[in-house]
Design an enzyme around this catalytic site. Sequence first.
Site, PDB file in Angstrom:
ATOM      1  N   ARG A  78       0.677  -1.000   0.799  1.00  0.00           N
ATOM      2  CA  ARG A  78      -0.188   0.607   0.065  1.00  0.00           C
ATOM      3  C   ARG A  78       0.938   0.821   0.196  1.00  0.00           C
ATOM      4  O   ARG A  78       1.643   1.343   0.721  1.00  0.00           O
ATOM      5  CB  ARG A  78      -1.356  -0.175   1.337  1.00  0.00           C
ATOM      6  CG  ARG A  78      -1.694  -0.773   0.690  1.00  0.00           C
ATOM      7  CD  ARG A  78      -2.977  -0.803   1.876  1.00  0.00           C
ATOM      8  NE  ARG A  78      -2.452  -1.065   3.389  1.00  0.00           N
ATOM      9  CZ  ARG A  78      -1.674  -0.229   4.405  1.00  0.00           C
ATOM     10  NH1 ARG A  78      -2.242   1.042   4.365  1.00  0.00           N
ATOM     11  NH2 ARG A  78      -1.387  -1.020   5.694  1.00  0.00           N
ATOM     12  N   TYR A 217      -1.539  -3.554  -6.940  1.00  0.00           N
ATOM     13  CA  TYR A 217      -1.101  -4.486  -5.569  1.00  0.00           C
ATOM     14  C   TYR A 217      -2.456  -4.093  -4.283  1.00  0.00           C
ATOM     15  O   TYR A 217      -3.317  -3.058  -4.197  1.00  0.00           O
ATOM     16  CB  TYR A 217      -0.098  -3.626  -5.551  1.00  0.00           C
ATOM     17  CG  TYR A 217       1.168  -5.143  -4.141  1.00  0.00           C
ATOM     18  CD1 TYR A 217       1.450  -5.952  -4.952  1.00  0.00           C
ATOM     19  CD2 TYR A 217       0.064  -5.340  -3.040  1.00  0.00           C
ATOM     20  CE1 TYR A 217       2.170  -6.890  -3.889  1.00  0.00           C
ATOM     21  CE2 TYR A 217       0.862  -6.466  -2.209  1.00  0.00           C
ATOM     22  CZ  TYR A 217       1.401  -6.947  -2.891  1.00  0.00           C
ATOM     23  OH  TYR A 217       2.246  -8.205  -1.469  1.00  0.00           O
ATOM     24  N   LYS A 226      -9.593  -2.003   1.533  1.00  0.00           N
ATOM     25  CA  LYS A 226      -9.685  -1.132   2.670  1.00  0.00           C
ATOM     26  C   LYS A 226     -10.395   0.500   1.999  1.00  0.00           C
ATOM     27  O   LYS A 226     -10.681   1.200   2.710  1.00  0.00           O
ATOM     28  CB  LYS A 226      -7.951  -1.018   2.459  1.00  0.00           C
ATOM     29  CG  LYS A 226      -7.714  -1.822   3.033  1.00  0.00           C
ATOM     30  CD  LYS A 226      -7.098  -2.484   4.292  1.00  0.00           C
ATOM     31  CE  LYS A 226      -6.513  -3.552   4.918  1.00  0.00           C
ATOM     32  NZ  LYS A 226      -6.218  -3.965   5.591  1.00  0.00           N
ATOM     33  N   HIS A 246     -11.390  -2.646  11.089  1.00  0.00           N
ATOM     34  CA  HIS A 246      -9.472  -2.888  10.958  1.00  0.00           C
ATOM     35  C   HIS A 246      -9.560  -3.859  11.714  1.00  0.00           C
ATOM     36  O   HIS A 246      -8.150  -4.174  12.403  1.00  0.00           O
ATOM     37  CB  HIS A 246      -8.578  -1.510  10.846  1.00  0.00           C
ATOM     38  CG  HIS A 246      -7.393  -2.683   9.716  1.00  0.00           C
ATOM     39  ND1 HIS A 246      -6.468  -2.138  10.101  1.00  0.00           N
ATOM     40  CD2 HIS A 246      -7.355  -3.835   8.672  1.00  0.00           C
ATOM     41  CE1 HIS A 246      -5.417  -2.989   8.991  1.00  0.00           C
ATOM     42  NE2 HIS A 246      -6.083  -4.367   9.126  1.00  0.00           N
ATOM     43  N   SER A 268      -1.771  -3.642   9.675  1.00  0.00           N
ATOM     44  CA  SER A 268      -1.379  -4.646   8.729  1.00  0.00           C
ATOM     45  C   SER A 268      -0.063  -5.057   9.235  1.00  0.00           C
ATOM     46  O   SER A 268       1.054  -5.081   9.479  1.00  0.00           O
ATOM     47  CB  SER A 268      -1.116  -3.559   7.599  1.00  0.00           C
ATOM     48  OG  SER A 268      -2.286  -3.359   7.097  1.00  0.00           O
ATOM     49  N   CYS A 270       0.894  -7.962  11.558  1.00  0.00           N
ATOM     50  CA  CYS A 270       1.312  -7.969  12.544  1.00  0.00           C
ATOM     51  C   CYS A 270      -0.189  -9.378  13.573  1.00  0.00           C
ATOM     52  O   CYS A 270       0.488  -9.017  14.646  1.00  0.00           O
ATOM     53  CB  CYS A 270       0.719  -6.755  13.488  1.00  0.00           C
ATOM     54  SG  CYS A 270       1.386  -5.012  13.968  1.00  0.00           S
ATOM     55  N   ASP A 293      -9.372  -9.653   8.539  1.00  0.00           N
ATOM     56  CA  ASP A 293      -9.150  -8.209   8.706  1.00  0.00           C
ATOM     57  C   ASP A 293     -10.139  -7.119   8.549  1.00  0.00           C
ATOM     58  O   ASP A 293      -9.555  -5.793   8.881  1.00  0.00           O
ATOM     59  CB  ASP A 293      -8.531  -8.533   7.207  1.00  0.00           C
ATOM     60  CG  ASP A 293      -7.597  -7.284   6.922  1.00  0.00           C
ATOM     61  OD1 ASP A 293      -6.920  -6.929   7.278  1.00  0.00           O
ATOM     62  OD2 ASP A 293      -7.779  -6.268   5.728  1.00  0.00           O
ATOM     63  N   ARG A 385       1.971 -12.091  -0.419  1.00  0.00           N
ATOM     64  CA  ARG A 385       1.294 -12.503  -0.266  1.00  0.00           C
ATOM     65  C   ARG A 385       0.178 -13.826  -0.711  1.00  0.00           C
ATOM     66  O   ARG A 385       0.757 -14.005  -1.891  1.00  0.00           O
ATOM     67  CB  ARG A 385       0.151 -11.496  -0.678  1.00  0.00           C
ATOM     68  CG  ARG A 385       0.161  -9.609   0.310  1.00  0.00           C
ATOM     69  CD  ARG A 385      -0.683 -10.146   1.896  1.00  0.00           C
ATOM     70  NE  ARG A 385      -0.216  -8.610   2.514  1.00  0.00           N
ATOM     71  CZ  ARG A 385      -0.792  -7.821   3.687  1.00  0.00           C
ATOM     72  NH1 ARG A 385      -2.286  -9.001   3.867  1.00  0.00           N
ATOM     73  NH2 ARG A 385      -0.255  -7.467   4.170  1.00  0.00           N
ATOM     74  N   GLU A 511       0.172 -20.753  22.246  1.00  0.00           N
ATOM     75  CA  GLU A 511      -0.272 -19.733  23.528  1.00  0.00           C
ATOM     76  C   GLU A 511      -0.654 -18.801  23.388  1.00  0.00           C
ATOM     77  O   GLU A 511      -1.158 -18.309  24.997  1.00  0.00           O
ATOM     78  CB  GLU A 511       0.961 -19.783  24.502  1.00  0.00           C
ATOM     79  CG  GLU A 511       2.361 -21.033  24.102  1.00  0.00           C
ATOM     80  CD  GLU A 511       2.070 -22.536  25.133  1.00  0.00           C
ATOM     81  OE1 GLU A 511       0.310 -22.246  25.260  1.00  0.00           O
ATOM     82  OE2 GLU A 511       2.225 -23.577  25.074  1.00  0.00           O
TER      83      GLU A 511
END
Length: 601
Positions: A78, A217, A226, A246, A268, A270, A293, A385, A511
């Site tokens: 992006r 992209y 988005k 988001h 994004s 994460c 997302d 991706r 975990e």
Amino acid sequence: MPNQRRLTELPQTLGLDAWVTSVAVLTQPQKIVWCDGTREEYDRLCNQLVENGSFIKLNEEKRPNSYLARTDPSDVARVEERTFICSDEEINAGPTNNWQSPDVMKEKLERLFAGSMRGRTMYVIPFAMGPLGSPLTRYGIQITDSEYAVVNMHLMTRVTPKVSDAIRGGADWVATMHSVGSPLSPGQVDSTWPCNREKYICQFPDTKEVWSFGSGYGGNALLGKKCMSLRIGSVLAREEGWLAEHMLILRMQNPAGERMHLAAAFPSACGKTNLAMLQPSLPGWKVETIGDDIAWIGPDEDGRLRAINPENGFFGVAPGTSVKSNPVAMELIAKDTIFTNVALTDDGDVWWEGMTKVPPKHLIDWRGKFWTPAAGTPAAHPNGRFTAPAANCPTISPDWEDPKGVALDAIVFGGRRSSGAPLVMQSKSWEHGVFLGATMVSEQTAAAEGTVGKLRHDPFAMLPFAGYHMADYWQHWLDMAEKVPHLPKVFRVNWFLKNEDGQFIWPGFSENARVLRWIMERIQGKVEAKATEFGLLPNLEDLGVNELELSKSDAAQLLAMPKDQLLAELDDDEIYFRQFGSHLPEAIRAELDLELEAASN
Ligand code: SAT
Ligand code: MN
């Protein structure tokens, strides 16, 4: 046909068919194709992309019905610098967005779009964000000259002529148009990844339009994601009294069959996809995936917030995805998947950093070059991706397309922070929860152009996606307290703490179920928390930390909140908030003042 298109002619007033004609007049494509969303159309376009050299068909035995695309090296993420919120009033874009006046921008864009589809096909994609029939679902039309965008939209949204029929019948819609900005002259050989050096990703919130130019992209080109679902979506949500976020959505079930639904905002790249597909380490616990997302969340008649996933697939980060980190995703992408900017193996399959401990001896890297482990460069782009249909996800919830959505019990905010934010904390109240969202800080990732690793404020993980003034958006969240009697509880998490040796302290992945269990048990009132002025913290035993191999000092750091660091952060928040001026909600200011006072004592 007249060669003039007046700026005042809005798609929704022109009507769908006249608008499509007017865009064709402007962009001059060779032909127009209305997409029907069928498998036949998908296969035909994928074959065409293979013929053009844009797609490589992967080994049918290893990765059935799957393809690899390699982008231009300049078009890999992006482009936030090139993203604009073109609201009528500049103040409505707020200080965290790039703004440009709609008239000025449209004039610029009309010049760029003029003739931009010459020699290409113009596709008209009627798509729904959300399951057809849900009151939360919204319709969109994307015009594009990119076959890559069409096939990705097939996977990520619900493409169907039912949408264009409904629009012709008077349904509301969002008009989005996209051109890679690379016209072809007669006889010119096409590039395998057409794009333009000049890029513009423009949202027009007042007229519910998107114009995207120059990039093929991800979020730049798949305009349902988005652009529509978050930037325009957040504006629609504010006007209509709901929330466009988001966030991933998941359902967690304990061994007794009790359930919790949670929506979680992370920036994004994460770990939203990994969390949405969590395989709990705790026996008898189960997670079902609803979305990874975007969440559209609205009040229901029972006074609760309900959420749907408006998407139809996953556009996930490939590097780091492995049988260990996300076995569910590895199964999801075993077939029917489009890979972008990952490496190709000798036997026609894909590979990326982190997929296996030992890399293959040789590969073709994401740039199409011969690669060996000695190359010193990553074989896959860090923002490589996969695009895969949600229906193929082994943990997809049987209720993921329930038109009513799921009633949320918890909202979670999480960033990527090596220090300064404990593993988990519960907010003291709804207002304090909104404050925690507003003060989110995270290390930047490869999902957007920019310096990876740099700490930045990313409120609600919406910094690149809020379609209006960020502080007004916080006020909209605060206002939910008056409209929704049974609000979800709010939490903040951070899986990414590091010790002095630079090692991650928390094992993460499966975990993380320990943290979700604590959240669920807090909601159920089964477990106590330690009240502090900054939020409610768990007792380490309640996370079962002794069952993990953590050193004493690492375990102690999980929930540490040193006051000097807190104070420094709050001082920084105060400076950050200044830009919002009088738009900063009083309740947020009050939460900040309370924490400042507590940290200074
Ligand atoms: O490229 S996308 O915007 O779709 C992915 C992301 O940044 O979350
Ligand atoms: Mn995202």
